[in-house]
Motif scaffolding. Structure first.
Motif, mmCIF file in Angstrom:
data_model
loop_
_atom_site.group_PDB
_atom_site.id
_atom_site.type_symbol
_atom_site.label_atom_id
_atom_site.label_comp_id
_atom_site.label_asym_id
_atom_site.label_seq_id
_atom_site.Cartn_x
_atom_site.Cartn_y
_atom_site.Cartn_z
ATOM 1 N N VAL A 27 0.848 -1.199 0.000
ATOM 2 C CA VAL A 27 0.000 0.000 0.000
ATOM 3 C C VAL A 27 0.877 1.239 0.000
ATOM 4 C CG1 VAL A 27 -1.734 1.320 1.280
ATOM 5 C CG2 VAL A 27 -1.881 -1.173 1.194
ATOM 6 N N SER A 28 1.757 1.303 0.988
ATOM 7 C CA SER A 28 2.676 2.438 1.126
ATOM 8 C C SER A 28 3.669 2.108 2.224
ATOM 9 C CB SER A 28 1.897 3.716 1.484
ATOM 10 O OG SER A 28 2.777 4.812 1.661
ATOM 11 N N GLY A 29 4.935 2.477 1.996
ATOM 12 C CA GLY A 29 5.924 2.252 3.043
ATOM 13 C C GLY A 29 5.988 0.808 3.477
ATOM 14 N N ARG A 30 5.748 0.574 4.747
ATOM 15 C CA ARG A 30 5.852 -0.773 5.322
ATOM 16 C C ARG A 30 4.502 -1.498 5.408
ATOM 17 N NH1 ARG A 30 6.133 -0.372 11.760
ATOM 18 N NH2 ARG A 30 4.547 1.233 12.118
ATOM 19 N N VAL A 31 3.485 -0.934 4.797
ATOM 20 C CA VAL A 31 2.131 -1.485 4.888
ATOM 21 C C VAL A 31 1.774 -2.241 3.616
ATOM 22 C CG1 VAL A 31 -0.311 -0.957 5.222
ATOM 23 C CG2 VAL A 31 1.427 0.393 6.430
ATOM 24 N N TYR A 32 1.282 -3.472 3.790
ATOM 25 C CA TYR A 32 0.858 -4.323 2.686
ATOM 26 C C TYR A 32 -0.625 -4.669 2.863
ATOM 27 C CZ TYR A 32 5.882 -4.919 2.109
ATOM 28 O OH TYR A 32 7.222 -4.679 1.943
ATOM 29 N N LEU B 298 -3.585 -7.573 1.950
ATOM 30 C CA LEU B 298 -4.063 -8.850 1.445
ATOM 31 C C LEU B 298 -5.522 -8.608 1.082
ATOM 32 C CD1 LEU B 298 -3.406 -11.871 1.009
ATOM 33 C CD2 LEU B 298 -4.217 -12.271 3.346
ATOM 34 N N GLN B 299 -5.780 -8.494 -0.204
ATOM 35 C CA GLN B 299 -7.083 -8.038 -0.643
ATOM 36 C C GLN B 299 -8.174 -9.064 -0.375
ATOM 37 O OE1 GLN B 299 -5.606 -6.907 -4.682
ATOM 38 N NE2 GLN B 299 -6.677 -4.988 -4.259
ATOM 39 N N GLY B 300 -9.362 -8.561 -0.154
ATOM 40 C CA GLY B 300 -10.509 -9.413 0.109
ATOM 41 C C GLY B 300 -11.664 -8.572 0.589
ATOM 42 N N SER B 301 -12.670 -9.230 1.117
ATOM 43 C CA SER B 301 -13.801 -8.523 1.697
ATOM 44 C C SER B 301 -14.087 -9.159 3.057
ATOM 45 C CB SER B 301 -15.027 -8.626 0.788
ATOM 46 O OG SER B 301 -16.063 -7.788 1.234
ATOM 47 N N PRO B 302 -13.424 -8.673 4.116
ATOM 48 C CA PRO B 302 -12.715 -7.402 4.160
ATOM 49 C C PRO B 302 -11.251 -7.502 3.732
ATOM 50 C CG PRO B 302 -12.703 -8.363 6.338
ATOM 51 C CD PRO B 302 -13.511 -9.300 5.459
ATOM 52 N N ASN B 303 -10.678 -6.325 3.470
ATOM 53 C CA ASN B 303 -9.243 -6.214 3.235
ATOM 54 C C ASN B 303 -8.491 -6.461 4.543
ATOM 55 O OD1 ASN B 303 -9.353 -5.380 0.450
ATOM 56 N ND2 ASN B 303 -10.081 -3.397 1.168
ATOM 57 N N THR B 304 -7.341 -7.088 4.422
ATOM 58 C CA THR B 304 -6.463 -7.314 5.565
ATOM 59 C C THR B 304 -5.169 -6.536 5.353
ATOM 60 O OG1 THR B 304 -7.343 -9.544 5.962
ATOM 61 C CG2 THR B 304 -5.142 -9.061 6.837
ATOM 62 N N LEU B 305 -4.742 -5.809 6.375
ATOM 63 C CA LEU B 305 -3.473 -5.095 6.293
ATOM 64 C C LEU B 305 -2.401 -5.835 7.088
ATOM 65 C CD1 LEU B 305 -4.114 -1.248 6.492
ATOM 66 C CD2 LEU B 305 -3.861 -2.717 4.505
ATOM 67 N N ILE B 306 -1.200 -5.827 6.537
ATOM 68 C CA ILE B 306 -0.030 -6.369 7.213
ATOM 69 C C ILE B 306 0.992 -5.251 7.331
ATOM 70 C CG2 ILE B 306 1.853 -8.043 7.096
ATOM 71 C CD1 ILE B 306 -0.028 -9.839 5.441
ATOM 72 N N VAL B 307 1.367 -4.954 8.564
ATOM 73 C CA VAL B 307 2.323 -3.869 8.814
ATOM 74 C C VAL B 307 3.630 -4.481 9.302
ATOM 75 C CG1 VAL B 307 2.774 -1.711 10.030
ATOM 76 C CG2 VAL B 307 0.416 -2.338 9.424
ATOM 77 N N ALA B 308 4.703 -4.262 8.532
ATOM 78 C CA ALA B 308 6.009 -4.818 8.870
ATOM 79 C C ALA B 308 6.699 -3.945 9.911
ATOM 80 C CB ALA B 308 6.875 -4.921 7.618
ATOM 81 N N GLY C 35 11.105 -7.147 11.089
ATOM 82 C CA GLY C 35 11.034 -8.602 11.030
ATOM 83 C C GLY C 35 9.763 -9.197 11.596
ATOM 84 N N GLN C 36 8.958 -8.365 12.223
ATOM 85 C CA GLN C 36 7.690 -8.820 12.771
ATOM 86 C C GLN C 36 6.540 -8.166 12.006
ATOM 87 O OE1 GLN C 36 8.038 -9.866 17.273
ATOM 88 N NE2 GLN C 36 8.714 -7.759 17.049
ATOM 89 N N ALA C 37 5.329 -8.617 12.291
ATOM 90 C CA ALA C 37 4.181 -8.082 11.569
ATOM 91 C C ALA C 37 2.975 -7.952 12.486
ATOM 92 C CB ALA C 37 3.818 -8.984 10.393
ATOM 93 N N VAL C 38 2.222 -6.883 12.247
ATOM 94 C CA VAL C 38 0.911 -6.716 12.864
ATOM 95 C C VAL C 38 -0.123 -6.906 11.765
ATOM 96 C CG1 VAL C 38 -0.664 -5.137 14.049
ATOM 97 C CG2 VAL C 38 1.790 -5.115 14.604
#
Length: 297
Positions: free
Chosen positions: A7-12, A14-24, A27-30
């Motif tokens: 999406v931007s920077g460290r944010v990814y 995972l598309q869907g309904s709902p969308n899921t965000l992964i924040v790096a 080395g870890q993720a939220v």
């Protein structure tokens, strides 16, 4: 097959309904709103392996099944706002809040997932990974947005909906449509400041496009409110009658029992809003509680 993109920077996302965000985060993720579906938890874990990240925490914007269910299969502490924790942990409370009664799993059309909340979040406080929670109530009490200041991204959950969703359903679901409008105004300010807005259901948007999507949501609420007041000025009617008329008049979705129950909940909040302003009032009739416009309004 999952669709993962930055999406931007460290944010990814995972598309869907709902969308899921992964924040790096080093080395870890939220993971924000893991979603639902038989394979969704697996998709989230595959995305983390693709990014070479270890799961640190799961954050839920609110407690509806479609955002919560996949969290049950992820081995990480779950964060949710204090007011939404009951909805996350209890499918009974969730159905009562959404449908106004204890409907069956078949009618709810969502898994009766129950997920333990490990950390109740006070809105405005910090979250793992350097994220910050913001208060965006309306869709549910305690609904929160998740902000990554580093990447200038807001995971808005269902505090804003994509335009296709608005057009299909006509009456956006919210436990409190008046409160939802105030949250939309907050999101509009963030969009104008250049934040990327990620709806739970709808496309990622930034800049003028983000402002336009938020404005479309605000206009939809205004349309629903005006529709209710207009109908009650024509003749008194029950909430169930209003829900049916709004469903067939404002959107393209079929008036199924489930959709009518969802719209009934949202319209109940509109009636409460109009009643507080002295524009409508309830009376008892042969059909039960009948709503009418006040003659002096």
């Amino acid at each position: 097959m999952h669709v993962l993109r930055r999406v931007s920077g460290r944010v990814y996302i995972l598309q869907g309904s709902p969308n899921t965000l992964i924040v790096a985060d080093d080395g870890q993720a939220v993971v924000v709103d893991p979603g639902t579906g038989e394979n969704r938890g697996t998709q989230v874990l595959e995305a983390l392996r693709e990014l070479d990240l270890r799961l640190e925490a799961v954050v839920l914007t609110h407690g509806h099944s479609d955002h919560v269910a996949a969290a049950a299969g992820l081995d990480a502490p779950v964060y949710a706002s204090r007011l939404c924790s009951g909805l996350v942990e209890s499918s009974v409370l969730r159905r009562l809040a959404v449908y106004g009664g204890l409907v069956s799993e078949e009618l709810a059309a969502m898994p009766l997932a129950e997920v333990r909340v490990d950390k109740q979040v006070e809105l405005g406080s910090k979250l793992p990974g350097g994220l910050v929670s913001i208060s965006l109530p309306g869709h549910t009490p305690g609904h929160m947005g998740v902000v990554d200041e580093e990447s200038r991204v807001v995971a808005a959950g269902d505090a804003v909906l994509g335009e296709r969703v608005l057009a299909r359903f006509g009456v956006p679901f919210a436990a409190d449509l008046e409160g939802w409008t105030r949250s939309l105004e907050k999101l509009r300010e963030l969009a104008e400041e250049g934040y990327t807005i990620v709806p739970g259901h709808g496309p990622v948007a930034r800049g003028r496009r983000a402002v336009a999507i938020v404005d479309a949501n605000i206009a939809t609420v205004e349309r629903v409110r005006s529709f209710v007041l207009k109908k009650l000025r024509e003749k008194p009617m029950t909430l169930d009658r209003l829900a049916y008329l709004a469903t067939v008049s404002l959107g393209s979705a079929e008036p199924t029992p489930r959709q009518l129950l969802l719209n009934r909940t949202a319209l109940a909040s509109v009636l409460a809003w109009l009643e507080r302003e002295g524009l409508v009032e309830p009376v008892v009739g042969e059909e039960g509680v009948v709503w009418r416009a006040r003659t002096n309004a």
